[in-house]
Write an enzyme that holds these catalytic residues in place. Sequence first.
Site, PDB file in Angstrom:
ATOM      1  N   ASN A 175      -3.453   8.836   3.463  1.00  0.00           N
ATOM      2  CA  ASN A 175      -4.410   9.136   4.539  1.00  0.00           C
ATOM      3  C   ASN A 175      -4.085   8.520   5.887  1.00  0.00           C
ATOM      4  O   ASN A 175      -4.995   8.257   6.679  1.00  0.00           O
ATOM      5  CB  ASN A 175      -5.832   8.706   4.131  1.00  0.00           C
ATOM      6  CG  ASN A 175      -6.312   9.451   2.908  1.00  0.00           C
ATOM      7  OD1 ASN A 175      -6.283  10.672   2.892  1.00  0.00           O
ATOM      8  ND2 ASN A 175      -6.720   8.734   1.883  1.00  0.00           N
ATOM      9  N   ASP A 210       0.819  -1.219   0.000  1.00  0.00           N
ATOM     10  CA  ASP A 210       0.000   0.000   0.000  1.00  0.00           C
ATOM     11  C   ASP A 210       0.854   1.271   0.000  1.00  0.00           C
ATOM     12  O   ASP A 210       0.366   2.360   0.306  1.00  0.00           O
ATOM     13  CB  ASP A 210      -1.007   0.038   1.163  1.00  0.00           C
ATOM     14  CG  ASP A 210      -2.077   1.112   0.928  1.00  0.00           C
ATOM     15  OD1 ASP A 210      -2.408   1.384  -0.237  1.00  0.00           O
ATOM     16  OD2 ASP A 210      -2.557   1.712   1.910  1.00  0.00           O
TER      17      ASP A 210
HETATM   18  C1  0GY Z   1      -5.450   2.483  -0.015  1.00  0.00           C
HETATM   19  C2  0GY Z   1      -6.319   3.151   0.961  1.00  0.00           C
HETATM   20  C3  0GY Z   1      -6.833   4.396   0.927  1.00  0.00           C
HETATM   21  C4  0GY Z   1      -6.848   5.294  -0.183  1.00  0.00           C
HETATM   22  C5  0GY Z   1      -6.985   4.944  -1.470  1.00  0.00           C
HETATM   23  O1  0GY Z   1      -7.227   5.431  -3.703  1.00  0.00           O
HETATM   24  C6  0GY Z   1      -7.125   5.891  -2.582  1.00  0.00           C
HETATM   25  O2  0GY Z   1      -7.163   7.101  -2.335  1.00  0.00           O
HETATM   26  O3  0GY Z   1      -7.002   3.699  -1.837  1.00  0.00           O
HETATM   27  C7  0GY Z   1      -7.452   4.908   2.162  1.00  0.00           C
HETATM   28  O4  0GY Z   1      -7.446   6.122   2.394  1.00  0.00           O
HETATM   29  O5  0GY Z   1      -7.966   4.078   2.950  1.00  0.00           O
HETATM   30  O6  0GY Z   1      -5.683   1.359  -0.395  1.00  0.00           O
HETATM   31  O7  0GY Z   1      -4.487   3.091  -0.445  1.00  0.00           O
END
Ligand code: 0GY
Length: 308
Positions: free
Chosen positions: A262, A257
């Site tokens: 966030n 990840d």
């Molecule tokens: C992740 C989790 C998050 C964000 C996203 O695409 C994204 O903005 O996936 C999250 O904030 O929980 O999988 O990266």
Amino acid sequence: MAFDKTPGWLDWYSGPSKPQFKLPPNAVDAHCHVFGPGAEFPFAAERKYTPCDASKAQLYALRDHLGFARNVVVQATCHGADNRAMLDACTSSGGRARGVATVKRSVSDAELRSMHAAGVRGVRFNFVKRLVDFTPKDELLEIASRIHSLGWHVVIYFEAVDLPELWDFFSALPNTIVVDHMGRPDVSQGLNGPEFELFVQFMRQHPNVWSKVSCPERLSVRGPKALNGQQSAYADVVPFARRIVQTFPDRVLWGTDWPHPNLKDHMPDDGLLVDFIPQIAPTAGLRQKLLVDNPMRLYWPELQPEST
Ligand code: 0GY
């Protein structure tokens, strides 16, 4: 264009440790992102956060440092349905990265075919309300059916509490489905809590559903501190991920990840995240499936040995 990061935004961890756990040859980091760089690939107007830059070169340096052979670059919501940064990362990887895109109903067949040539093998449907605005289900179903003919899968991201409401929609998808981060269990409810039981039941009843057993740093309530040297970082997430790996060994994936969007409290050392893997996949056989066989089957089927 210059972008200011969302206040409180934590940058990704520079100088990650070298993992003690040696990844098997051909291991795949099956969930990671690139952010921009914003000056080259501007963030989308409809984004809910503005990240720091996290380039393909930095991602691939991390890949080599940790000992991965390949990446799956998942379109992040800060880029909306503008897939250029992700596609650029895939096309400049020398075949070592595949992608998961975000598309709208207006995407043309020619665009889908060109994304396929660049390495895209799936689309992501995001139901996490703090990240995206609502997309009508009929639009998603139409997209799912169009990409099905390309052999692509659907990656879904949702919170555990929303699974009951989304169950029927997910059941109607004709594709292989990959769930991000085990459907985000609330680990404080315990391993046998109703929400996680429902998720296990969801996987049991749908043989086309896979799960990423990723993001202990996001799911943990306890956090990265080991307890009296007895337990590892993110120990409260271990039983959840291990249960999914042991119950569905042929339908699990793992990813860093990176660059960890966030996170407000702490930023994980990606080397320590890799050291988490042997706890959730306690045998070499399980680790081979999780890190190599399963992601290769889904993203690089052409490199699979012929089955007899
Ligand atoms: C992740 C989790 C998050 C964000 C996203 O695409 C994204 O903005 O996936 C999250 O904030 O929980 O999988 O990266």
